[in-house]
Design a protein around this motif. Sequence first.
Motif, PDB file in Angstrom:
ATOM      1  N   THR A   1      -8.584  -5.029   2.740  1.00  0.00           N
ATOM      2  CA  THR A   1      -7.359  -4.564   2.100  1.00  0.00           C
ATOM      3  C   THR A   1      -6.537  -3.623   2.977  1.00  0.00           C
ATOM      4  OG1 THR A   1      -8.702  -2.887   0.980  1.00  0.00           O
ATOM      5  CG2 THR A   1      -8.157  -4.875  -0.266  1.00  0.00           C
TER       6      THR A   1
ATOM      7  N   ASN B   1     -16.436   0.177   0.662  1.00  0.00           N
ATOM      8  CA  ASN B   1     -16.189  -0.854  -0.345  1.00  0.00           C
ATOM      9  C   ASN B   1     -16.920  -0.533  -1.641  1.00  0.00           C
ATOM     10  OD1 ASN B   1     -14.945  -2.217   1.790  1.00  0.00           O
ATOM     11  ND2 ASN B   1     -16.814  -3.339   2.303  1.00  0.00           N
TER      12      ASN B   1
ATOM     13  N   THR C   1      -6.354 -10.764  -0.111  1.00  0.00           N
ATOM     14  CA  THR C   1      -6.211  -9.467   0.557  1.00  0.00           C
ATOM     15  C   THR C   1      -5.278  -9.608   1.757  1.00  0.00           C
ATOM     16  OG1 THR C   1      -8.046  -9.823   2.086  1.00  0.00           O
ATOM     17  CG2 THR C   1      -8.585  -8.905  -0.083  1.00  0.00           C
ATOM     18  N   GLY C   2      -4.980  -8.480   2.382  1.00  0.00           N
ATOM     19  CA  GLY C   2      -4.165  -8.526   3.590  1.00  0.00           C
ATOM     20  C   GLY C   2      -4.802  -9.357   4.683  1.00  0.00           C
TER      21      GLY C   2
ATOM     22  N   ARG D   1       1.982  -8.589  -1.542  1.00  0.00           N
ATOM     23  CA  ARG D   1       1.644  -9.794  -0.778  1.00  0.00           C
ATOM     24  C   ARG D   1       2.877 -10.348  -0.060  1.00  0.00           C
ATOM     25  NH1 ARG D   1      -1.118 -10.868  -5.518  1.00  0.00           N
ATOM     26  NH2 ARG D   1       0.258 -12.597  -6.115  1.00  0.00           N
TER      27      ARG D   1
ATOM     28  N   LYS E   1      -7.929  -0.699   4.924  1.00  0.00           N
ATOM     29  CA  LYS E   1      -8.401   0.685   5.037  1.00  0.00           C
ATOM     30  C   LYS E   1      -8.426   1.141   6.493  1.00  0.00           C
ATOM     31  CE  LYS E   1     -12.204  -0.262   2.712  1.00  0.00           C
ATOM     32  NZ  LYS E   1     -11.905  -1.642   2.256  1.00  0.00           N
TER      33      LYS E   1
ATOM     34  N   GLY F   1     -11.945   0.561  -1.600  1.00  0.00           N
ATOM     35  CA  GLY F   1     -11.388  -0.681  -2.106  1.00  0.00           C
ATOM     36  C   GLY F   1     -12.124  -1.861  -1.507  1.00  0.00           C
TER      37      GLY F   1
ATOM     38  N   LEU G   1       0.818  -1.222   0.000  1.00  0.00           N
ATOM     39  CA  LEU G   1       0.000   0.000   0.000  1.00  0.00           C
ATOM     40  C   LEU G   1       0.850   1.270   0.000  1.00  0.00           C
ATOM     41  CD1 LEU G   1      -2.894  -0.867   2.494  1.00  0.00           C
ATOM     42  CD2 LEU G   1      -2.846  -1.126   0.021  1.00  0.00           C
TER      43      LEU G   1
ATOM     44  N   PRO H   1      -6.187  -1.060  -3.018  1.00  0.00           N
ATOM     45  CA  PRO H   1      -6.536  -2.196  -3.870  1.00  0.00           C
ATOM     46  C   PRO H   1      -6.141  -3.536  -3.278  1.00  0.00           C
ATOM     47  CG  PRO H   1      -4.486  -1.252  -4.607  1.00  0.00           C
ATOM     48  CD  PRO H   1      -4.942  -0.404  -3.438  1.00  0.00           C
ATOM     49  N   ILE H   2      -6.584  -4.589  -3.937  1.00  0.00           N
ATOM     50  CA  ILE H   2      -6.079  -5.930  -3.621  1.00  0.00           C
ATOM     51  C   ILE H   2      -4.579  -5.933  -3.896  1.00  0.00           C
ATOM     52  CG2 ILE H   2      -6.148  -8.360  -4.336  1.00  0.00           C
ATOM     53  CD1 ILE H   2      -9.105  -7.988  -4.921  1.00  0.00           C
ATOM     54  N   PRO H   3      -3.764  -6.418  -2.995  1.00  0.00           N
ATOM     55  CA  PRO H   3      -2.310  -6.303  -3.162  1.00  0.00           C
ATOM     56  C   PRO H   3      -1.778  -7.118  -4.335  1.00  0.00           C
ATOM     57  CG  PRO H   3      -2.839  -7.682  -1.264  1.00  0.00           C
ATOM     58  CD  PRO H   3      -4.123  -7.071  -1.723  1.00  0.00           C
TER      59      PRO H   3
END
Length: 326
Positions: A114, A213, A271-272, A242, A116, A110, A74, A235-237
Amino acid sequence: MSLDAVADRTHGYTGADLTAVLVDAATRAAGSAAGPPVIRQRDLEAALDAVGPSTLRDASVQTPTTTYQDIGGLDRAKREVVRTVEWPQRYPALFERLDAAAPTGVLLHGPPGTGKTMLAKAVAASTDANFLSVDGPELMNRYVGESERGVRDLFERARRLAPAVVFLDEVDSLAPARHDTDTGASERVVSQLLTELDGLSPRGSVAVLAATNRRESVDPALLRPGRIETQVAVPIPDQDARAAIFEVQLDGVATGRIDTTALAAATTGYTGSDIAGVVREGALLAMEDHLRETEFDATDASGLVVTQRHLRRAIETTAPSVDGAG
């Protein structure tokens, strides 16, 4: 203080809230009276300041300990949040020198999981600001008809506690696009939120972070300049992010040799939060193997480590939480 004046100051208070106000006022009167206690105006005013309406109980004040180092990846989102939220609070002289108004708010948008909320807490921690968090659906659903009062009280509280970061989670539920709703309550809440944003100091003593979202579902008036004007994608990493998230999640975990690059390659679309779940499952698999090997002797944990094999097995039993990912 007349009862009418008390009523004017207690809009949004429940019966239990009013009882708490009277108990507080009586306690103050008893503590300061030489003779029989009598509740005076100053006792009531102090009690009203001390006992807020129930709506504010959804806005918990925290001092987060989350740091940017706790968030893998991020990098672009971190940069935007630092510039728009952290700089005005840490370096106000620079804004004064250039006569620049600090951005009022930032929208983090997002998919779920993820990072936020972690990002919002990290910026509050980095500035030593008070962190006031309110959940949109709870405020709307639990206090129908009083939600706008809750919004007003939230921002009043933030101004008293400044420097402060107000975090509006699931802001699309709190301020949905008004052409998509026919409820007067939603329109009043959006109007109140716009009023509060327009009244914030231009010097950034109170910053607003909102998360959603579904960016398209947020009322467009909320996203105009001078309000929540900066939009930051979370966003999705990607694969590098990752790998960084695996490193953060495994920090402090007893491990064997771990190839985070290979793990990242095997978790496309995760995602995270998904990766945190993989690490937790890997730890449980490691415990399971250790207990089996030691015949369930829990006194010796010296040989317990999470290995690449445990994490690969954990990946095989999990799936991305975001629909269509992976």
